[in-house]
Design a protein around this motif. Structure first.
Motif, PDB file in Angstrom:
ATOM      1  N   PHE A  68       0.848  -1.188   0.000  1.00  0.00           N
ATOM      2  CA  PHE A  68       0.000   0.000   0.000  1.00  0.00           C
ATOM      3  C   PHE A  68       0.884   1.238   0.000  1.00  0.00           C
ATOM      4  N   VAL A  69       0.301   2.350  -0.423  1.00  0.00           N
ATOM      5  CA  VAL A  69       0.918   3.661  -0.236  1.00  0.00           C
ATOM      6  C   VAL A  69      -0.157   4.615   0.257  1.00  0.00           C
ATOM      7  N   ILE A  70       0.262   5.595   1.022  1.00  0.00           N
ATOM      8  CA  ILE A  70      -0.641   6.608   1.566  1.00  0.00           C
ATOM      9  C   ILE A  70      -0.455   7.899   0.784  1.00  0.00           C
ATOM     10  N   ARG A  71      -1.551   8.548   0.459  1.00  0.00           N
ATOM     11  CA  ARG A  71      -1.526   9.833  -0.225  1.00  0.00           C
ATOM     12  C   ARG A  71      -2.176  10.871   0.695  1.00  0.00           C
ATOM     13  N   ALA A  72      -1.341  11.667   1.354  1.00  0.00           N
ATOM     14  CA  ALA A  72      -1.855  12.642   2.317  1.00  0.00           C
ATOM     15  C   ALA A  72      -1.068  13.940   2.281  1.00  0.00           C
ATOM     16  N   ALA A  73      -0.323  14.194   1.208  1.00  0.00           N
ATOM     17  CA  ALA A  73       0.525  15.388   1.153  1.00  0.00           C
ATOM     18  C   ALA A  73      -0.285  16.676   1.258  1.00  0.00           C
ATOM     19  N   HIS A  74      -1.553  16.651   0.827  1.00  0.00           N
ATOM     20  CA  HIS A  74      -2.381  17.854   0.907  1.00  0.00           C
ATOM     21  C   HIS A  74      -2.688  18.246   2.353  1.00  0.00           C
ATOM     22  N   LEU A  75      -2.423  17.336   3.317  1.00  0.00           N
ATOM     23  CA  LEU A  75      -2.654  17.634   4.726  1.00  0.00           C
ATOM     24  C   LEU A  75      -1.416  18.193   5.419  1.00  0.00           C
ATOM     25  N   ASP A  76      -0.266  18.175   4.749  1.00  0.00           N
ATOM     26  CA  ASP A  76       0.973  18.655   5.368  1.00  0.00           C
ATOM     27  C   ASP A  76       0.827  20.098   5.832  1.00  0.00           C
ATOM     28  N   GLY A 269       4.001   8.191   0.967  1.00  0.00           N
ATOM     29  CA  GLY A 269       3.668   9.210  -0.011  1.00  0.00           C
ATOM     30  C   GLY A 269       4.832   9.901  -0.670  1.00  0.00           C
ATOM     31  N   LYS A 270       6.075   9.516  -0.345  1.00  0.00           N
ATOM     32  CA  LYS A 270       7.200  10.087  -1.069  1.00  0.00           C
ATOM     33  C   LYS A 270       7.203   9.578  -2.513  1.00  0.00           C
ATOM     34  N   GLY A 271       7.864  10.329  -3.390  1.00  0.00           N
ATOM     35  CA  GLY A 271       7.991   9.885  -4.770  1.00  0.00           C
ATOM     36  C   GLY A 271       6.714   9.928  -5.575  1.00  0.00           C
ATOM     37  N   GLU A 272       5.782  10.805  -5.191  1.00  0.00           N
ATOM     38  CA  GLU A 272       4.557  10.954  -5.980  1.00  0.00           C
ATOM     39  C   GLU A 272       4.855  11.778  -7.216  1.00  0.00           C
ATOM     40  N   ILE A 273       4.442  11.296  -8.379  1.00  0.00           N
ATOM     41  CA  ILE A 273       4.745  11.980  -9.637  1.00  0.00           C
ATOM     42  C   ILE A 273       3.481  12.166 -10.462  1.00  0.00           C
ATOM     43  N   CYS A 274       3.555  13.086 -11.417  1.00  0.00           N
ATOM     44  CA  CYS A 274       2.589  13.181 -12.495  1.00  0.00           C
ATOM     45  C   CYS A 274       3.372  13.603 -13.728  1.00  0.00           C
TER      46      CYS A 274
END
Length: 279
Positions: A68-76, A269-274
């Motif tokens: 799994f990976v967590i996506r929560a960077a918008h909460l930083d 959530g590190k290494g998130e790309i687009c």
């Protein structure tokens, strides 16, 4: 040939003022999730989700990547007021029956026990679920130039050394290896591709523009008390193919990478790309 996953979006309502430290929301959630999963799941289930052992992963990995990976960077750095709603995503790569309810139960328990450093309680309102399948062996679409944005701190290694510039063959190799390992451990099997030949073609793609910033950060393990670096670079890089259209075969791996992340410590959530095509 696909990469399959489930995206879970957890919707909570804060029972008190809730603060997420800058750059650490995903890591905070990951650590607390592990504690709750140990309480709510059996020993075997906990280990397979949160502490998978090495076996089928790339050489040099001490442990297998978590499913799994967590996506929560918008909460930083955000403070959630009392009674306000917030959400974060969890991408789950292990589609084994029974895994999803265990993950949901652990996060629901986490809200009851308290989130973030202050252990502020939050009520789980609902969970959105989306099945995702990224096809990796589609016919290549024409693409000669692309721009990749590194949305969260990213660390890439080449030859056991951290790199300061995301040269395309390094970026592609790390994406390819991560996708293949996730498929091998939690899906239908490793990638059925010629790794060497694709690596040679990736080496013909040039990094033409690079605008990156380095972020230094550390985390402290609640279990061992040790501190670990969790920084990396963010920003964007542009790539040019040697011949017109030669980037097309790599686009499915970049699309998959938007869900898996790339590099070290992707689980929180590190290494998130687009990416986008450039005209």
């Amino acid at each position: 040939m696909t990469l399959d996953l489930i995206r879970l979006r957890f919707h909570f309502r804060a029972a008190g003022s809730l603060y997420f430290p800058p750059g650490k929301a995903g890591n905070t959630l990951r650590g607390a999730f592990g504690i709750m999963l140990r309480e709510t799941a059996g020993t075997g289930e906990y280990a397979s989700i949160f502490e998978p052992k090495a076996g089928a992963g790339p050489s040099g990995l001490a442990d297998s990547p978590r499913p799994f990976v967590i996506r929560a960077a918008h909460l930083d750095g955000q403070t959630i007021p009392v009674g306000a709603g917030f959400h974060f995503d969890v991408h789950v790569f292990d589609l084994t029956a029974g895994r999803r309810p265990l993950i949901v139960a652990a996060f629901a328990r986490l809200g009851e026990a308290g989130l973030a450093p202050e252990r502020t309680r939050a009520e789980l309102l609902w969970v959105d679920e989306e099945e995702v399948a990224i096809t990796l062996d589609v016919p290549p679409e024409p693409a000669s130039r692309i721009r990749v944005e590194f949305l969260t701190p990213t660390e890439l290694k080449s030859g056991q050394q951290l790199v300061t510039r995301p040269e395309f063959p390094i970026l592609f190799a790390r994406l390819r290896d991560r996708i293949s390992t996730l498929r091998a451990l939690y899906g239908p099997g490793p990638l059925d591709i010629d790794f060497h030949a694709m690596g040679e073609r990736a080496a013909r793609v040039t990094l033409t523009c690079c605008d990156l910033s380095w972020h230094s950060a550390q985390r402290r393990s609640s279990r061992t008390g040790q501190t670990h670096p969790i920084g990396g670079f963010t920003g964007q890089a542009e790539y040019q193919a040697e011949y017109d259209g030669d980037l097309g075969e790599f686009l499915p791996y970049l699309r998959a990478g938007q869900w898996t992340g790339v590099g070290r410590q992707t689980v929180w959530g590190k290494g998130e790309i687009c990416f986008q095509l450039c005209s």
